[in-house]
Design a protein around this motif. Structure first.
Motif, mmCIF file in Angstrom:
data_model
loop_
_atom_site.group_PDB
_atom_site.id
_atom_site.type_symbol
_atom_site.label_atom_id
_atom_site.label_comp_id
_atom_site.label_asym_id
_atom_site.label_seq_id
_atom_site.Cartn_x
_atom_site.Cartn_y
_atom_site.Cartn_z
ATOM 1 N N SER A 42 1.078 -0.431 10.998
ATOM 2 C CA SER A 42 2.605 -0.519 10.959
ATOM 3 C C SER A 42 3.318 0.554 10.075
ATOM 4 O O SER A 42 4.109 1.379 10.233
ATOM 5 C CB SER A 42 3.269 -1.725 11.058
ATOM 6 O OG SER A 42 4.839 -1.693 11.155
ATOM 7 N N LEU A 43 3.019 0.279 8.778
ATOM 8 C CA LEU A 43 3.264 1.136 7.727
ATOM 9 C C LEU A 43 3.037 2.825 7.963
ATOM 10 O O LEU A 43 3.655 3.697 7.754
ATOM 11 C CB LEU A 43 2.501 0.771 6.494
ATOM 12 C CG LEU A 43 3.167 -0.396 5.832
ATOM 13 C CD1 LEU A 43 2.439 -1.023 4.521
ATOM 14 C CD2 LEU A 43 4.675 -0.132 5.329
ATOM 15 N N GLN A 44 1.693 2.751 8.270
ATOM 16 C CA GLN A 44 1.279 4.116 8.678
ATOM 17 C C GLN A 44 2.131 4.922 9.860
ATOM 18 O O GLN A 44 2.266 6.200 9.753
ATOM 19 C CB GLN A 44 -0.268 4.462 8.841
ATOM 20 C CG GLN A 44 -0.998 3.951 7.701
ATOM 21 C CD GLN A 44 -2.426 3.873 7.822
ATOM 22 O OE1 GLN A 44 -2.829 3.438 9.118
ATOM 23 N NE2 GLN A 44 -3.313 4.089 7.139
ATOM 24 N N ALA A 45 2.366 4.099 10.583
ATOM 25 C CA ALA A 45 3.140 4.696 11.588
ATOM 26 C C ALA A 45 4.558 4.940 11.335
ATOM 27 O O ALA A 45 4.997 6.202 11.811
ATOM 28 C CB ALA A 45 3.279 3.826 12.896
ATOM 29 N N TYR A 46 5.069 4.033 10.426
ATOM 30 C CA TYR A 46 6.294 4.239 10.101
ATOM 31 C C TYR A 46 6.412 5.544 9.107
ATOM 32 O O TYR A 46 7.593 6.456 9.332
ATOM 33 C CB TYR A 46 6.770 2.921 9.244
ATOM 34 C CG TYR A 46 8.161 3.336 8.434
ATOM 35 C CD1 TYR A 46 9.303 3.052 9.322
ATOM 36 C CD2 TYR A 46 8.359 3.656 7.297
ATOM 37 C CE1 TYR A 46 10.683 3.213 8.896
ATOM 38 C CE2 TYR A 46 9.703 3.943 6.541
ATOM 39 C CZ TYR A 46 10.716 3.635 7.420
ATOM 40 O OH TYR A 46 12.012 3.905 6.841
ATOM 41 N N VAL A 75 6.607 4.283 0.063
ATOM 42 C CA VAL A 75 5.825 4.087 1.345
ATOM 43 C C VAL A 75 4.398 4.172 1.073
ATOM 44 O O VAL A 75 3.541 3.368 1.244
ATOM 45 C CB VAL A 75 6.382 4.875 2.412
ATOM 46 C CG1 VAL A 75 5.767 4.678 3.394
ATOM 47 C CG2 VAL A 75 7.895 4.631 2.860
ATOM 48 N N ASN A 76 3.930 5.162 -0.093
ATOM 49 C CA ASN A 76 2.706 5.472 -0.007
ATOM 50 C C ASN A 76 2.075 4.349 -0.932
ATOM 51 O O ASN A 76 0.998 4.044 -0.384
ATOM 52 C CB ASN A 76 2.433 6.857 -0.699
ATOM 53 C CG ASN A 76 2.681 7.899 0.219
ATOM 54 O OD1 ASN A 76 2.385 7.895 1.354
ATOM 55 N ND2 ASN A 76 3.141 9.281 -0.040
ATOM 56 N N ALA A 77 2.788 3.934 -1.689
ATOM 57 C CA ALA A 77 2.362 2.763 -2.636
ATOM 58 C C ALA A 77 2.023 1.621 -1.693
ATOM 59 O O ALA A 77 1.126 0.869 -2.005
ATOM 60 C CB ALA A 77 3.196 2.358 -3.941
ATOM 61 N N ALA A 78 3.089 1.265 -0.905
ATOM 62 C CA ALA A 78 3.048 0.109 0.019
ATOM 63 C C ALA A 78 1.710 0.199 0.917
ATOM 64 O O ALA A 78 1.016 -0.722 1.236
ATOM 65 C CB ALA A 78 4.188 0.007 0.996
ATOM 66 N N ILE A 79 1.411 1.557 1.218
ATOM 67 C CA ILE A 79 0.200 1.779 2.241
ATOM 68 C C ILE A 79 -1.032 1.517 1.359
ATOM 69 O O ILE A 79 -1.977 0.827 1.989
ATOM 70 C CB ILE A 79 0.424 3.284 2.979
ATOM 71 C CG1 ILE A 79 1.194 3.305 3.979
ATOM 72 C CG2 ILE A 79 -1.147 3.567 3.271
ATOM 73 C CD1 ILE A 79 1.452 4.567 4.476
ATOM 74 N N GLU A 80 -1.107 1.916 0.181
ATOM 75 C CA GLU A 80 -2.224 1.696 -0.531
ATOM 76 C C GLU A 80 -2.479 0.447 -0.957
ATOM 77 O O GLU A 80 -3.519 -0.298 -1.219
ATOM 78 C CB GLU A 80 -2.046 2.651 -2.171
ATOM 79 C CG GLU A 80 -2.181 3.925 -1.878
ATOM 80 C CD GLU A 80 -1.966 4.800 -3.423
ATOM 81 O OE1 GLU A 80 -2.208 4.152 -4.512
ATOM 82 O OE2 GLU A 80 -1.632 5.848 -3.310
#
Length: 150
Positions: A42-46, A75-80
């Motif tokens: 979901s984060l990556q799609a966002y 957002v990148n930090a959240a994905i990591e």
């Protein structure tokens, strides 16, 4: 049932309980892994959608670009962080599955021992019963012989 068999039966039941708990833990962890993966996707799609919308907007000024970059860093930090969560959940699942396999092997071994113990006990009782019947038969034979000779 002898006390040894009763004790073994209790051990088999405890092993079954441990196996059930381990299986339940595996199921819970599988669900957690799935949830973490879905959150990551979901984060990556966002991220992809947001970047696509930003690149389509040609009227972005410097302040908007800096704000967008700061937001994308978050957002990148959240994905990591979510990727790390998936990795940790996967490791926990692998460990739980290994533990479940150990518990299953333990339960199977205990069950096998219990069955063997019961079988051995049955054989022992059958032999004792046969010995007692042979003894009674022998005593009856001697009594009958004694009565015939009188």
């Amino acid at each position: 049932m002898t006390s040894k068999i009763k004790r073994f039966e209790m051990l088999v039941e405890l092993a079954q309980n441990d196996l059930d708990k381990a299986r339940e833990n595996v199921l819970v962890l599988r669900q957690q892994v799935e949830n973490h993966r879905m959150q990551l996707e979901s984060l990556q799609a966002y991220q992809s959608g947001y970047l696509a919308s930003v690149y389509c907007d040609k009227s972005v000024n410097t302040i908007q670009m800096l704000t967008t970059q700061a937001f994308m860093d978050k957002v990148n930090a959240a994905i990591e962080a979510q990727t790390e969560q998936v990795t940790q959940a996967d490791e926990a699942l692998v460990n739980a599955e290994a533990f479940w396999i150990e518990q299953k092997a333990r339960h199977q071994a205990m069950t096998s021992l219990f069955k063997n113990l019961k079988r051995d006990q049955s054989i022992k009782l059958a032999k004792q019963e046969q010995k007692m019947l042979d003894e009674l038969s022998s005593q009856k034979f001697y009594r009958d012989q004694k009565n015939i000779n009188r």
